[in-house]
Design an enzyme around this catalytic site. Structure first.
Site, PDB file in Angstrom:
ATOM      1  N   HIS A 110      54.900  75.716 -60.774  1.00  0.00           N
ATOM      2  CA  HIS A 110      53.389  75.143 -61.036  1.00  0.00           C
ATOM      3  C   HIS A 110      52.435  76.267 -60.920  1.00  0.00           C
ATOM      4  O   HIS A 110      51.433  76.179 -60.289  1.00  0.00           O
ATOM      5  CB  HIS A 110      52.828  74.095 -60.053  1.00  0.00           C
ATOM      6  CG  HIS A 110      53.910  72.894 -60.252  1.00  0.00           C
ATOM      7  ND1 HIS A 110      53.999  71.906 -61.075  1.00  0.00           N
ATOM      8  CD2 HIS A 110      54.772  72.330 -59.015  1.00  0.00           C
ATOM      9  CE1 HIS A 110      55.099  71.021 -60.820  1.00  0.00           C
ATOM     10  NE2 HIS A 110      55.513  71.207 -59.357  1.00  0.00           N
TER      11      HIS A 110
ATOM     12  N   ASP B 297      46.754  65.604 -60.680  1.00  0.00           N
ATOM     13  CA  ASP B 297      46.353  67.037 -61.219  1.00  0.00           C
ATOM     14  C   ASP B 297      44.776  66.862 -60.427  1.00  0.00           C
ATOM     15  O   ASP B 297      44.116  65.920 -61.034  1.00  0.00           O
ATOM     16  CB  ASP B 297      46.428  66.862 -62.441  1.00  0.00           C
ATOM     17  CG  ASP B 297      47.934  66.957 -63.123  1.00  0.00           C
ATOM     18  OD1 ASP B 297      48.319  67.880 -62.292  1.00  0.00           O
ATOM     19  OD2 ASP B 297      47.956  66.305 -64.023  1.00  0.00           O
TER      20      ASP B 297
ATOM     21  N   VAL C 273      50.037  59.694 -59.482  1.00  0.00           N
ATOM     22  CA  VAL C 273      51.223  60.133 -59.220  1.00  0.00           C
ATOM     23  C   VAL C 273      51.430  61.699 -59.579  1.00  0.00           C
ATOM     24  O   VAL C 273      51.974  62.459 -59.130  1.00  0.00           O
ATOM     25  CB  VAL C 273      52.388  59.288 -59.833  1.00  0.00           C
ATOM     26  CG1 VAL C 273      53.703  60.142 -60.094  1.00  0.00           C
ATOM     27  CG2 VAL C 273      52.502  58.028 -59.224  1.00  0.00           C
TER      28      VAL C 273
ATOM     29  N   ARG D 117      41.952  64.383 -55.973  1.00  0.00           N
ATOM     30  CA  ARG D 117      42.276  65.612 -55.207  1.00  0.00           C
ATOM     31  C   ARG D 117      43.656  65.552 -54.174  1.00  0.00           C
ATOM     32  O   ARG D 117      43.546  64.437 -53.611  1.00  0.00           O
ATOM     33  CB  ARG D 117      40.993  66.056 -54.255  1.00  0.00           C
ATOM     34  CG  ARG D 117      40.720  64.937 -53.327  1.00  0.00           C
ATOM     35  CD  ARG D 117      39.444  65.571 -52.731  1.00  0.00           C
ATOM     36  NE  ARG D 117      39.098  64.839 -51.553  1.00  0.00           N
ATOM     37  CZ  ARG D 117      38.342  63.731 -51.609  1.00  0.00           C
ATOM     38  NH1 ARG D 117      37.676  63.452 -52.588  1.00  0.00           N
ATOM     39  NH2 ARG D 117      38.065  63.092 -50.461  1.00  0.00           N
TER      40      ARG D 117
END
Length: 377
Positions: free
Chosen positions: A95, A269, A266, A278
Site C-alpha cells: 500500500h 480508505d 471494509v 479514518r
C-alpha cells in the site's frame, strides 16, 4: 535463496506470512528459511512446528541480515526501516500510495519490493487480494453484529430475522469478493440485504450465488440515497481510486441515515469512498460522526488470524516460490501479471499510482528490469 519471515509488528496484527507446511515447500526446493521467534504464535503456529519443518528460529535482526527475500504480511513500519538494504526483496502487502515516508525509505534503500495487492491475473483481477477480501467482508458483518449491540453503544438491533419485529436492512456497496462475503453471512441470518454496484455483470453473477432476500441495485446516486435512508448497517466494500476527487458518501449524507445506525468501511480508505472514514484499530475500532457509528479497522482479517494466515499462505506461496526458484528478475520478466506487483526496483519507483500520488518519477517495470521485446517472445 534465503527466505526471512519476521514477526508482524503492526498493532493487533496476528497473522504470519508462512505456515510450517509452507516452510516444508521452501526447504524441499533447496531454500533456507529464517523465522523470527514467536512469529506465528498469534496464528497458533509455534516455533517447534517451524523447526520440525526445517526452519531456523532466530531474532528479527538476524532474519533481516541473513534474508535475501523478506516474506511478510503488512507494510514496512518505521522500526523496520533500518533493516532495509540494497537488493533485499520485500514481498508483502505494501500500500505504498498511502505512505510517502515508507515510499521514500524503500526508494532510498534500493530494495526490490513487490506488493501482493497489485499483482493481477489474466482477467484483470487481483488474486492475492481475494482470500483476504472475502475474510474482510465476512469479518465486517461479524463486526456489525457486535457493534450494533447496546452494550457497545450500538442501536440495539439484532441483525437477524425475528418474528413480530421489522427485519433489519443491511446495505452493501460493492459486489466483489468482500461484498459477497458480507452478503453471504447477512442474508443467511435472515436480514434484508441490498447490494449496490455499477457493474451489472457482477450483480447478475451475485443473483445466482445469493438467496432471494438479497436485492441487487445499480449504484446510482438516487439508489444510494434511498438505501442510506433505509439501512441499519451500511458496509462499504469497494476500493476507491486514491486519485479520485470527491466521495461516494459525503458527511452531509449521514444526516439521511437513521440515528445510531452503523457504517462498516471494509476498504477503510481515509476520506475515500466515505468522507468521514479514518482507519481505526481492533483496540479502539469505533467512533461516531454526525450521530452515525463508524467501524473502520484496517486489518479486519487479523482478528481471524489462523484462518487468514492459512488462506494468505495458500495464495501467496506459489509466487514466493517462483521468486526463490528463478530469481526475482526472471520471475517478473517472464510473467507480465506478476510484474504488475513490482513497486520498487533498486531505487526506481515502478508503480504508477504511487508516483502520481506523490509527484515522483515513474519508471516502467519493463524498463527497470531491462526487458526488451525479444525477451517477451
Amino acid at each position: 535463496m534465503r527466505i526471512g519471515v519476521p514477526k508482524e509488528i503492526k498493532k493487533n496484527e496476528y497473522r504470519v506470512a508462512l505456515t510450517p507446511r509452507g516452510v516444508e515447500q521452501f526447504v524441499r526446493s533447496g531454500h533456507d528459511v529464517f523465522i523470527e521467534k514467536n512469529a506465528g504464535k498469534g496464528s497458533g503456529y509455534f516455533d517447534e512446528a517451524y523447526k520440525e519443518a526445517g526452519a531456523i528460529i532466530t531474532d528479527a535482526a538476524d532474519v533481516y541480515e541473513k534474508a535475501e527475500m523478506i516474506y511478510k504480511v503488512k507494510e514496512i513500519l518505521p522500526p523496520e526501516y533500518a533493516y532495509m538494504k540494497e537488493n533485499l526483496i520485500i514481498f508483502t502487502y505494501l500500500h505504498s500510495n498511502g505512505n510517502q515516508e515508507m515510499t521514500d525509505v524503500l526508494l532510498n534503500s534500493k530494495v526490490v519490493a513487490i506488493s501482493y495487492e497489485d499483482i493481477e491475473d489474466e482477467d484483470g483481477m487481483f488474486p492475492l487480494l481475494k482470500p483476504m477480501s472475502e475474510l474482510a467482508g465476512k469479518g465486517g458483518f461479524i463486526a456489525a453484529l457486535n457493534f450494533s449491540q447496546s452494550i457497545h453503544s450500538g442501536n440495539g438491533l439484532m441483525l437477524t430475522r425475528v418474528h413480530g419485529v421489522k427485519t433489519p436492512t443491511v446495505a452493501i456497496i460493492g459486489a466483489g469478493r468482500s461484498g459477497l462475503g458480507a452478503a453471504e453471512l447477512a442474508s443467511a441470518m435472515g436480514n434484508r440485504v441490498v447490494i449496490l454496484d455499477i457493474d451489472m455483470d457482477k450483480l447478475e453473477e451475485a443473483k445466482f450465488k445469493l438467496p432471494l432476500n438479497v436485492e441487487l441495485l445499480h449504484s446510482s446516486r438516487s439508489n444510494l440515497v434511498e438505501t442510506l435512508k433505509e439501512a441499519d448497517v451500511m458496509i462499504n466494500c469497494i476500493l476507491w481510486n486514491k486519485n479520485a476527487k470527491g466521495h461516494l458518501i459525503y458527511r452531509n449524507d449521514l444526516k439521511l441515515m437513521k440515528p445510531g445506525s452503523l457504517i462498516v468501511d471494509v476498504s477503510c480508505d481515509e476520506k475515500g469512498a466515505i468522507e468521514t472514514s479514518r482507519p481505526t484499530s481492533h483496540e479502539k475500532p469505533v467512533y461516531e460522526e454526525e450521530g452515525i457509528q463508524h467501524y473502520v479497522v484496517d486489518n479486519i482479517p487479523a482478528a481471524f488470524s489462523r484462518t487468514a494466515t492459512q488462506s494468505l499462505c495458500n495464495i501467496t506461496l506459489p509466487y514466493a516460490l517462483k521468486i526463490a526458484n528463478n530469481g526475482v528478475k526472471k520471475a517478473l520478466s517472464e510473467n507480465e501479471y506478476f510484474r504488475k506487483g513490482l513497486c520498487f526496483y533498486k531505487g526506481k519507483l515502478t508503480l504508477k499510482e504511487t508516483a502520481m500520488k506523490f509527484s515522483l518519477e515513474y519508471t516502467d517495470p519493463k524498463d527497470a528490469l531491462g526487458i526488451i521485446s525479444e525477451d517477451l517472445k
